[in-house]
Design a protein around this motif. Structure first.
Motif, PDB file in Angstrom:
ATOM      1  N   ALA A   1       0.847  -1.072  -0.360  1.00 44.11           N
ATOM      2  CA  ALA A   1      -0.274   0.111  -0.054  1.00 44.11           C
ATOM      3  C   ALA A   1       0.590   1.207   0.017  1.00 44.11           C
ATOM      4  CB  ALA A   1      -1.398  -0.097   1.082  1.00 44.11           C
ATOM      5  N   VAL A   2       1.788   0.860   0.912  1.00 41.25           N
ATOM      6  CA  VAL A   2       2.253   2.313   0.832  1.00 41.25           C
ATOM      7  C   VAL A   2       3.308   2.889  -0.508  1.00 41.25           C
ATOM      8  CG1 VAL A   2       5.055   3.319   2.083  1.00 41.25           C
ATOM      9  CG2 VAL A   2       3.341   2.367   3.844  1.00 41.25           C
ATOM     10  N   VAL A   3       3.790   1.682  -1.097  1.00 34.23           N
ATOM     11  CA  VAL A   3       4.272   1.787  -2.609  1.00 34.23           C
ATOM     12  C   VAL A   3       3.083   2.211  -3.385  1.00 34.23           C
ATOM     13  CG1 VAL A   3       5.335   0.300  -4.633  1.00 34.23           C
ATOM     14  CG2 VAL A   3       6.387  -0.434  -2.096  1.00 34.23           C
ATOM     15  N   THR A   4       2.301   1.291  -3.892  1.00 34.69           N
ATOM     16  CA  THR A   4       1.292   2.149  -4.598  1.00 34.69           C
ATOM     17  C   THR A   4       0.845   3.710  -4.343  1.00 34.69           C
ATOM     18  OG1 THR A   4       0.109  -0.407  -4.471  1.00 34.69           O
ATOM     19  CG2 THR A   4      -0.864   1.608  -5.370  1.00 34.69           C
ATOM     20  N   ALA A   5       0.717   3.875  -2.854  1.00 37.23           N
ATOM     21  CA  ALA A   5       0.321   5.031  -2.403  1.00 37.23           C
ATOM     22  C   ALA A   5       1.794   6.034  -3.302  1.00 37.23           C
ATOM     23  CB  ALA A   5       0.665   5.597  -1.221  1.00 37.23           C
ATOM     24  N   VAL A   6       3.378   5.883  -2.836  1.00 36.17           N
ATOM     25  CA  VAL A   6       4.311   6.817  -3.671  1.00 36.17           C
ATOM     26  C   VAL A   6       3.851   7.230  -5.169  1.00 36.17           C
ATOM     27  CG1 VAL A   6       6.893   6.437  -3.786  1.00 36.17           C
ATOM     28  CG2 VAL A   6       5.792   5.606  -1.824  1.00 36.17           C
TER      29      VAL A   6
END
Length: 495
Positions: A420-425
């Motif tokens: 989720a963090v990578v996708t958000a970035v």
């Protein structure tokens, strides 16, 4: 409580029944890895067919991971209470049915829902299967060998899944969803015949449903907040309140676990430094890899224009390397110990991620992609078996299900949160819909996040390599009762 198939220390050869039991358990782990890898390669085709955005697409992966991670603790406790065999077989049947449904749905939300149900079933097969192994094989070389074979099957499933997905996606992505169904059914039939009945733990009954509800809700809310934060704004009231609510739910979960008579997690097990390092290492290791795979598949198919099969073949060397080497990892762990093996593996992982940062819009397979894949494959071969060994060593039989569930929870929640963090970035980078160079530029921060997460896992692991401080003996004079004489008493003190 020990399985009736428990192997005596002096027994070198395993019986056919024992091998059969291990192979059935390996088949379930094979399915987990097969399912994850096949879906990863099929994502671009799913997105095109169902018209899904990048942020929605990641929920096809996260839906499975969250269902898996959300109830793993309850699954592990249920295995201890209801009997490992019963829990394993029922959940395997549900997994087969969910696989069938996943290939028949015709919308993004329904596909995500079917993936979530499949993850829920895996949340019961994984800790039950691992705890059957750890209660059947004696702690030490025999268990290490069994766990090495177990994780080798996971690696084989992952590598075969990549290739099968490439082939099946050329026909339709739906076949990647349907394939696990017949394999699960065959494993279920074999398991009914091969897996022995196990005792229940009646010493501390209960299932801690409040803990399961609050823990699952906290993880779902945390990942949802991270995914939606770029659109809503990281400093918006909605985002901040969601983070606060997730923190409150986690706090309530801990309070429940401390007070209930039958906790999902006996918090005392986390007093062990090795246990904490195993859990955090699992979260960062798997979390970084899930984010990496998600980005690389998008890069190869969306930017380089590779087919699903070409993408699968690019990943294949990593899976083959794991499959060929994992059977020897038990001997390596026996010689060097889990902290050193895990540290060496995560070091290779970080190097592989750093090398991949050199990607461009021009394919550079031999110079960039292949070296990264080989390093990552070597890392997986070293780390996954070692994490399982470290987490389950020194744990009583009646808590093996709980610890197995905790380890798998760390893996899956780490995967969900960091994906989720990578996708958000990358979503915040604004590359979606832009030029190829803009899309690539939006991917780079995500790759940096993946590398930083792996490096954090390495730092955590390195704390376990510190040698214990030497003990020195201090001689005190202690009076001997009934005499005026004194006797020396040797007391150990740390320098």
């Amino acid at each position: 409580m020990t399985s009736p198939l428990n192997v005596p220390p002096s027994q070198e050869r395993w019986s056919p029944r024992l091998w059969g039991t291990l192979l059935v358990l390996c088949a379930a782990m094979f399915l987990d890895a097969l399912d994850v890898s096949m879906v990863g390669v099929a994502l671009p085709s799913i997105a095109a067919d169902l018209d899904l955005s990048t942020s929605t697409l990641q929920w096809i992966v996260s839906g499975y991971i969250l269902g898996y991670g959300g109830l793993l603790l309850l699954g592990g406790r249920a295995a201890d209470l209801l009997g490992r065999r019963r829990v394993f077989l029922i959940a395997l049947g549900v997994f087969a049915l969910a696989s069938l449904l996943g290939g028949l749905v015709d919308s993004g939300p329904l596909l995500i829902a079917s993936r979530f149900i499949k993850g829920l079933s895996a949340a019961f097969t994984a800790p039950a299967g691992l705890s059957i192994i750890t209660t059947t094989f004696k702690e030490g070389p025999q268990r290490n060998r069994a766990l090495a074979i177990y994780t080798t099957c996971a690696a084989t499933g992952f590598s075969m899944g990549l290739v099968l997905s490439g082939l099946l996606t050329e026909l339709s992505w739906r076949w990647t969803m349907l394939l696990p169904a017949p394999i699960a059914l065959l494993a279920l039939i074999a398991g009914i015949r091969m897996i022995p009945h196990s005792d229940r733990d009646d010493s501390n009954g209960g299932y801690d449903l409040p803990g399961a509800v609050t823990g699952t809700a906290a993880m779902l809310l945390l990942v949802f907040t991270v995914v939606e934060a770029p659109e809503a704004g990281w400093a918006s009231a909605r985002t901040l309140l969601s983070f606060l609510a997730a923190a409150v739910l986690l706090t309530v979960f801990v309070l429940i676990e401390r007070r209930t008579a039958s906790p999902l997690i006996r918090l005392g097990v986390l007093r062990s430094g090795n246990q904490i390092r195993a859990q955090l290492g699992a979260a960062t290791f798997f979390g970084s890899y899930v984010g990496f795979q998600f980005l690389v598949v998008q890069y190869m198919q969306s930017l380089l224009g590779w087919s699903a099969l070409e993408t699968a073949l690019a990943f294949l060397p990593a899976g083959v390397l794991v499959a060929l080497s994992s059977t020897k990892i038990g001997d390596v762990v026996d010689r060097f110990g889990t902290p050193r093996v895990i540290a060496a593996g995560i070091t290779l992982l970080v190097i592989g991620y750093v090398l991949f940062l050199r990607i461009t819009l021009t394919p550079q397979y031999a110079a960039v992609i292949l070296p990264s894949m080989l390093l990552i494959g070597a890392a997986c071969a070293l780390v996954f078996p070692s994490l399982n060994i470290q987490a389950t060593t020194g744990v009583a039989d009646n808590e093996q299900g709980m610890v197995s569930g905790l380890l798998n929870t760390s893996l899956q929640v780490g995967g969900a949160v960091f994906l989720a963090v990578v996708t958000a970035v990358i979503t915040a980078g604004g590359g979606e819909g832009g030029t190829p160079q803009e899309v690539l530029d939006s991917f780079r921060p995500g790759l940096v996040v993946v590398t930083v997460v792996a490096a954090a896992g390495l730092l955590i692991t390195l704390t376990g390599l510190r040698r214990p401080r030497a003990r020195r003996s201090v001689v005190l004079m202690k009076s001997v009762p009934g005499t005026a004489e004194t006797a020396p008493e040797r007391v150990g003190a740390r320098d």
